[in-house]
Write a protein that holds these residues in place. Sequence first.
Motif, PDB file in Angstrom:
ATOM      1  N   MET A   1       0.820  -1.190  -0.080  1.00 40.03           N
ATOM      2  CA  MET A   1      -0.147   0.003   0.059  1.00 40.03           C
ATOM      3  C   MET A   1       0.912   1.188   0.100  1.00 40.03           C
ATOM      4  O   MET A   1       1.921   1.485   0.728  1.00 40.03           O
ATOM      5  CB  MET A   1      -0.896  -0.138   1.276  1.00 40.03           C
ATOM      6  N   LEU A   2       0.433   2.058  -0.731  1.00 39.19           N
ATOM      7  CA  LEU A   2       1.264   3.619  -0.908  1.00 39.19           C
ATOM      8  C   LEU A   2       1.195   4.180   0.431  1.00 39.19           C
ATOM      9  O   LEU A   2       0.198   4.265   1.135  1.00 39.19           O
ATOM     10  CB  LEU A   2       0.873   4.328  -2.140  1.00 39.19           C
ATOM     11  N   PRO A   3       2.383   4.795   0.765  1.00 36.75           N
ATOM     12  CA  PRO A   3       2.156   5.658   2.110  1.00 36.75           C
ATOM     13  C   PRO A   3       1.101   6.908   2.005  1.00 36.75           C
ATOM     14  O   PRO A   3       0.919   7.539   0.992  1.00 36.75           O
ATOM     15  CB  PRO A   3       3.760   6.283   2.158  1.00 36.75           C
ATOM     16  N   PRO A   4       0.662   7.311   2.907  1.00 41.42           N
ATOM     17  CA  PRO A   4      -0.313   8.715   2.843  1.00 41.42           C
ATOM     18  C   PRO A   4       0.386   9.905   2.672  1.00 41.42           C
ATOM     19  O   PRO A   4       1.596   9.970   2.647  1.00 41.42           O
ATOM     20  CB  PRO A   4      -0.796   8.632   4.387  1.00 41.42           C
ATOM     21  N   ILE A   5      -0.391  10.544   1.848  1.00 36.96           N
ATOM     22  CA  ILE A   5       0.211  11.681   1.291  1.00 36.96           C
ATOM     23  C   ILE A   5       0.167  12.979   2.433  1.00 36.96           C
ATOM     24  O   ILE A   5      -0.916  13.120   3.096  1.00 36.96           O
ATOM     25  CB  ILE A   5      -0.516  12.378   0.165  1.00 36.96           C
ATOM     26  N   ASP A   6       0.947  13.752   2.801  1.00 39.99           N
ATOM     27  CA  ASP A   6       1.027  14.912   3.545  1.00 39.99           C
ATOM     28  C   ASP A   6       0.082  16.013   2.809  1.00 39.99           C
ATOM     29  O   ASP A   6       0.776  16.801   1.920  1.00 39.99           O
ATOM     30  CB  ASP A   6       2.393  15.458   3.861  1.00 39.99           C
ATOM     31  N   ASP A   7      -0.905  16.249   3.365  1.00 39.44           N
ATOM     32  CA  ASP A   7      -1.886  17.165   2.550  1.00 39.44           C
ATOM     33  C   ASP A   7      -1.273  18.561   2.649  1.00 39.44           C
ATOM     34  O   ASP A   7      -1.607  19.458   1.754  1.00 39.44           O
ATOM     35  CB  ASP A   7      -3.314  17.014   3.186  1.00 39.44           C
ATOM     36  N   ASN A   8      -0.721  18.844   4.001  1.00 43.15           N
ATOM     37  CA  ASN A   8      -0.267  20.251   3.887  1.00 43.15           C
ATOM     38  C   ASN A   8       0.960  20.566   2.947  1.00 43.15           C
ATOM     39  O   ASN A   8       0.868  21.530   2.262  1.00 43.15           O
ATOM     40  CB  ASN A   8       0.092  20.733   5.248  1.00 43.15           C
ATOM     41  N   HIS A   9       1.753  19.442   2.733  1.00 41.68           N
ATOM     42  CA  HIS A   9       2.630  19.606   1.877  1.00 41.68           C
ATOM     43  C   HIS A   9       1.976  19.834   0.152  1.00 41.68           C
ATOM     44  O   HIS A   9       2.764  20.603  -0.551  1.00 41.68           O
ATOM     45  CB  HIS A   9       3.700  18.312   1.981  1.00 41.68           C
ATOM     46  N   ALA A  10       1.216  18.734  -0.018  1.00 39.37           N
ATOM     47  CA  ALA A  10       0.539  18.851  -1.207  1.00 39.37           C
ATOM     48  C   ALA A  10      -0.224  20.145  -1.453  1.00 39.37           C
ATOM     49  O   ALA A  10      -0.096  20.823  -2.673  1.00 39.37           O
ATOM     50  CB  ALA A  10      -0.544  17.636  -1.307  1.00 39.37           C
ATOM     51  N   ARG A  11      -0.625  20.799  -0.529  1.00 40.04           N
ATOM     52  CA  ARG A  11      -1.246  22.235  -0.956  1.00 40.04           C
ATOM     53  C   ARG A  11      -0.237  23.259  -1.095  1.00 40.04           C
ATOM     54  O   ARG A  11      -0.574  23.944  -1.931  1.00 40.04           O
ATOM     55  CB  ARG A  11      -2.094  22.569   0.392  1.00 40.04           C
ATOM     56  N   ARG A  12       0.814  23.184  -0.335  1.00 44.88           N
ATOM     57  CA  ARG A  12       2.044  24.091  -0.645  1.00 44.88           C
ATOM     58  C   ARG A  12       2.405  23.937  -2.137  1.00 44.88           C
ATOM     59  O   ARG A  12       2.907  24.970  -2.741  1.00 44.88           O
ATOM     60  CB  ARG A  12       3.095  23.925   0.134  1.00 44.88           C
ATOM     61  N   LEU A  13       2.621  22.656  -2.587  1.00 47.39           N
ATOM     62  CA  LEU A  13       2.977  22.401  -3.986  1.00 47.39           C
ATOM     63  C   LEU A  13       2.036  22.833  -4.925  1.00 47.39           C
ATOM     64  O   LEU A  13       2.424  23.429  -6.060  1.00 47.39           O
ATOM     65  CB  LEU A  13       3.168  20.997  -4.269  1.00 47.39           C
ATOM     66  N   LEU A  14       0.752  22.754  -4.576  1.00 52.45           N
ATOM     67  CA  LEU A  14      -0.175  23.329  -5.515  1.00 52.45           C
ATOM     68  C   LEU A  14      -0.307  24.777  -5.584  1.00 52.45           C
ATOM     69  O   LEU A  14      -0.464  25.003  -6.705  1.00 52.45           O
ATOM     70  CB  LEU A  14      -1.670  22.704  -4.928  1.00 52.45           C
ATOM     71  N   GLN A  15       0.066  25.289  -4.572  1.00 52.94           N
ATOM     72  CA  GLN A  15       0.157  26.829  -4.504  1.00 52.94           C
ATOM     73  C   GLN A  15       1.284  27.328  -5.195  1.00 52.94           C
ATOM     74  O   GLN A  15       1.093  28.367  -6.075  1.00 52.94           O
ATOM     75  CB  GLN A  15       0.085  27.361  -2.871  1.00 52.94           C
ATOM     76  N   ARG A  16       2.232  26.565  -5.230  1.00 54.87           N
ATOM     77  CA  ARG A  16       3.629  27.031  -6.240  1.00 54.87           C
ATOM     78  C   ARG A  16       2.957  26.848  -7.441  1.00 54.87           C
ATOM     79  O   ARG A  16       3.657  27.665  -8.281  1.00 54.87           O
ATOM     80  CB  ARG A  16       4.475  26.190  -5.476  1.00 54.87           C
ATOM     81  N   CYS A  17       2.469  25.692  -7.854  1.00 52.18           N
ATOM     82  CA  CYS A  17       1.933  25.733  -9.150  1.00 52.18           C
ATOM     83  C   CYS A  17       1.090  26.699  -9.541  1.00 52.18           C
ATOM     84  O   CYS A  17       1.155  27.260 -11.067  1.00 52.18           O
ATOM     85  CB  CYS A  17       1.052  24.365  -9.355  1.00 52.18           C
ATOM     86  N   THR A  18       0.138  27.215  -8.923  1.00 50.46           N
ATOM     87  CA  THR A  18      -0.569  28.529  -9.260  1.00 50.46           C
ATOM     88  C   THR A  18       0.470  29.617  -9.582  1.00 50.46           C
ATOM     89  O   THR A  18       0.192  30.691 -10.562  1.00 50.46           O
ATOM     90  CB  THR A  18      -1.425  28.970  -8.552  1.00 50.46           C
ATOM     91  N   GLU A  19       1.666  29.675  -9.070  1.00 53.04           N
ATOM     92  CA  GLU A  19       2.798  30.587  -9.280  1.00 53.04           C
ATOM     93  C   GLU A  19       3.490  30.258 -10.476  1.00 53.04           C
ATOM     94  O   GLU A  19       4.800  30.784 -10.642  1.00 53.04           O
ATOM     95  CB  GLU A  19       3.516  30.917  -8.209  1.00 53.04           C
ATOM     96  N   ARG A  20       3.269  29.182 -11.054  1.00 57.47           N
ATOM     97  CA  ARG A  20       4.136  28.627 -12.163  1.00 57.47           C
ATOM     98  C   ARG A  20       5.372  28.143 -11.949  1.00 57.47           C
ATOM     99  O   ARG A  20       6.343  28.513 -12.542  1.00 57.47           O
ATOM    100  CB  ARG A  20       4.117  29.588 -13.430  1.00 57.47           C
ATOM    101  N   ASP A  21       5.464  27.509 -10.795  1.00 56.43           N
ATOM    102  CA  ASP A  21       6.925  26.861 -10.384  1.00 56.43           C
ATOM    103  C   ASP A  21       6.954  25.647 -10.885  1.00 56.43           C
ATOM    104  O   ASP A  21       6.357  24.717 -10.311  1.00 56.43           O
ATOM    105  CB  ASP A  21       6.935  27.156  -8.705  1.00 56.43           C
ATOM    106  N   GLU A  22       7.699  25.350 -11.753  1.00 59.65           N
ATOM    107  CA  GLU A  22       7.708  23.903 -12.574  1.00 59.65           C
ATOM    108  C   GLU A  22       8.353  22.831 -11.497  1.00 59.65           C
ATOM    109  O   GLU A  22       7.994  21.610 -11.749  1.00 59.65           O
ATOM    110  CB  GLU A  22       8.570  24.131 -13.784  1.00 59.65           C
ATOM    111  N   ARG A  23       9.242  23.373 -10.920  1.00 61.19           N
ATOM    112  CA  ARG A  23       9.722  22.431  -9.430  1.00 61.19           C
ATOM    113  C   ARG A  23       8.558  21.721  -8.867  1.00 61.19           C
ATOM    114  O   ARG A  23       8.776  20.581  -8.513  1.00 61.19           O
ATOM    115  CB  ARG A  23      10.987  23.156  -8.956  1.00 61.19           C
ATOM    116  N   ALA A  24       7.516  22.605  -8.670  1.00 55.86           N
ATOM    117  CA  ALA A  24       6.558  21.950  -7.579  1.00 55.86           C
ATOM    118  C   ALA A  24       5.626  20.987  -8.418  1.00 55.86           C
ATOM    119  O   ALA A  24       5.469  20.174  -8.046  1.00 55.86           O
ATOM    120  CB  ALA A  24       5.792  23.116  -7.267  1.00 55.86           C
ATOM    121  N   LEU A  25       5.730  21.117  -9.728  1.00 59.01           N
ATOM    122  CA  LEU A  25       5.022  20.089 -10.564  1.00 59.01           C
ATOM    123  C   LEU A  25       5.757  18.665 -10.551  1.00 59.01           C
ATOM    124  O   LEU A  25       5.323  17.670 -10.487  1.00 59.01           O
ATOM    125  CB  LEU A  25       4.855  20.639 -11.957  1.00 59.01           C
TER     126      LEU A  25
END
Length: 206
Positions: A1-25
């Motif tokens: 089974m895959l480990p659970p995702i840290d939702d706070n971390h995922a939200r931060r990455l998603l926010q960075r995607c809105t800023e067009r940070d390709e490293r976040a993608l």
Amino acid sequence: MLPPIDDNHARRLLQRCTERDERALVELHRLLARRIHAFVWQRLRDDELAQAAVIDTLHEVWKSAARFRGESRVSTWVLGIARFKAMELRRQSEPPGEGFDDIEDHAETLAADTEDGAETLARWQQAEQVRLCLKQLGAAQRECMQLVYYEGLGLADVARVQQVPEGTVKTRLFHARRLMRACVEGLAGRARPTRTEPDKREGSDD
């Protein structure tokens, strides 16, 4: 089974995607790609199509990151997109044949976690029987089982992914559990050795 995702971390990455940070993608791909692939496989049953669904899903996440409202976990939102992309790819392709289904790798976990059938299913400890029974479920029921027992989503989140009322999710799970229990009990019953009479010669002097 895959480990659970840290939702706070995922939200931060998603926010960075809105800023067009390709490293976040790139990081989101590392975090979510395997989970998306496992989820869409049960609908597509084709590795090439599943990989395409992963790419299409993450591309949509990149384009639509600003649309995430924060009402659910990021993984729930992403799987909702993945479901749509998989359905789209499936419509564009030929009907899939029989094949490996990722959810079957977790048959023993599903059996042990099923609430109203836990004791009965766990009694047999036969993953192969559970795999056979999973194949008897409808696609929506199988998807419910995967989202609840493999992804660990709550009913409200499953309802968001499947785009149905929460009551429908409850109904699907109820019937899936009932069918699984009946199927596994039936297979186990047929597999039991028949009871034979003891050999009357046992213990004789002959």
